[in-house]
Design a protein around this motif. Sequence first.
Motif, PDB file in Angstrom:
ATOM      1  N   VAL A  47       0.768  -1.050   0.100  1.00 26.13           N
ATOM      2  CA  VAL A  47      -0.043   0.100  -0.147  1.00 26.13           C
ATOM      3  C   VAL A  47       0.540   1.148   0.053  1.00 26.13           C
ATOM      4  O   VAL A  47       1.788   1.283   0.674  1.00 26.13           O
TER       5      VAL A  47
ATOM      6  N   LEU B  32      -5.498   2.425   7.649  1.00 22.15           N
ATOM      7  CA  LEU B  32      -4.310   1.665   7.107  1.00 22.15           C
ATOM      8  C   LEU B  32      -3.332   1.109   7.964  1.00 22.15           C
ATOM      9  O   LEU B  32      -2.845  -0.124   7.702  1.00 22.15           O
TER      10      LEU B  32
ATOM     11  N   ARG C 194      -4.326  -1.966   9.500  1.00 18.25           N
ATOM     12  CA  ARG C 194      -4.310  -3.094   8.533  1.00 18.25           C
ATOM     13  C   ARG C 194      -5.653  -3.763   8.532  1.00 18.25           C
ATOM     14  O   ARG C 194      -5.652  -5.123   7.825  1.00 18.25           O
TER      15      ARG C 194
ATOM     16  N   THR D 281      -6.766  -4.378   4.520  1.00 21.13           N
ATOM     17  CA  THR D 281      -5.647  -4.385   3.495  1.00 21.13           C
ATOM     18  C   THR D 281      -5.326  -5.931   3.118  1.00 21.13           C
ATOM     19  O   THR D 281      -4.621  -6.445   2.552  1.00 21.13           O
TER      20      THR D 281
ATOM     21  N   LEU E 159       3.760   0.458  10.622  1.00 18.85           N
ATOM     22  CA  LEU E 159       3.596  -0.551   9.500  1.00 18.85           C
ATOM     23  C   LEU E 159       4.267  -1.760  10.072  1.00 18.85           C
ATOM     24  O   LEU E 159       4.570  -1.985  10.867  1.00 18.85           O
TER      25      LEU E 159
ATOM     26  N   LEU F 287       3.495  -0.934   4.015  1.00 21.88           N
ATOM     27  CA  LEU F 287       2.810   0.251   3.935  1.00 21.88           C
ATOM     28  C   LEU F 287       3.813   1.430   3.801  1.00 21.88           C
ATOM     29  O   LEU F 287       4.774   1.374   4.719  1.00 21.88           O
TER      30      LEU F 287
ATOM     31  N   ARG G 182       3.692   5.654   3.357  1.00 20.29           N
ATOM     32  CA  ARG G 182       3.091   6.851   3.323  1.00 20.29           C
ATOM     33  C   ARG G 182       3.795   8.135   2.830  1.00 20.29           C
ATOM     34  O   ARG G 182       5.216   8.176   3.102  1.00 20.29           O
TER      35      ARG G 182
END
Length: 388
Positions: free
Chosen positions: A239, A256, A259, A262, A286, A310, A312
């Motif tokens: 992601v 996110l 999770r 996801t 993450l 993940l 960002r």
Amino acid sequence: MTDDPAGGLVVTGIGTVSADGFDFRTALGRRGYKYLPAAAQYLLAAAKGALAQAGPGALEAVGPEERGAAVGTNSAAVALHHTMDRTITATGAEDLSPALAPYFSVNLFGSRLATEHDLKGFNLTFTSPRVAGLEALQAGRRAIATGRARRLLAGATEEALPEGEPGADRPESGAVALVLEPASAARNRGAAALGRVAVRSFFLPPRVAASADGAGQAAALLRDALAALGHRADRPLTVTAVLDGSPVGEAVAAALAGRAPTGWAPDDRAVAGQTLNDRAPDGWALNDRAPNDRAPDEWAPDGRPVAGWLERVPAGAGALEPVARVAAALAAPASHPHAVVTAAAEGNTAVCLVTPGPDPDPGSGADATSGGTGDGPGRSGGTEASSR
């Protein structure tokens, strides 16, 4: 042979242009482009690059009425509007440049692209905050699936904002363009399929995002969007989240990080302060390990985000960064699917599921499994992408 849109669209060309060092004479030619606004030049150059990668016949295999364009932008015309305002205030409207004046309408940026490549099926411009480029992909793909056209040139373009404009400290300047066509058409002309994309958009009201259950509401919307796009919750998913620090951005970020939507391994634990390639801010959570206990370097030796991880990315002022991240995901080695998620402070939110590679796993995307577009409005608060 007739193309079958239900067989799924694939991306066959990607073009990216940065304003840094850009010279329209080198990128486009010396004649016919000098007086175009910068964002129009960027878009035409990106489209030229995408079509060059797609190869001969990418558009020409069908008639002009079967080719469509969809473009997203937030700030393509803002600098031009400032210049026009100054001219009118100082000396009068009669001193406006005849070449530039038509671009007072933001629709003209996409129209110039359509004129350049004889795209007569449809020509759409989107301006929703931050998600406009992904909306262009969403609506363009839907139009192809419903028979409006058989080829699509879609993307986003931005010009840096003038000093003093909100977001000028987070400038975006450049363009990204993608060529999409039915997989059967690409195979018939021997073109390489770079992957598939599908988009779902929805609205997360800022007041809801700022509430105590904001992250939970965002998680539900994200989960529904990914399910509608065909992603299976038991599959790992990389992601990339292009977000600002608004309540909406933070609610999506928190969702996110949890999770829930996801499909990451349920026993993974977040690690506060850990970052991926040192690109995420401190405190961003993450996975502490990749699925199946594989170390990150086993998944991504080139340093790209790994499956189940993940990343960002700070959002810029416009709609370019999310589409640039989609293009980057398509250029990655074929492996697990990749989601690009973005949201604006106003509540506009979009998810693009990217399945890179010439032969995407049929289980990873909606149009790879059922032939559907996967691009309708979200079931939970979804909104149709609208042209302006």
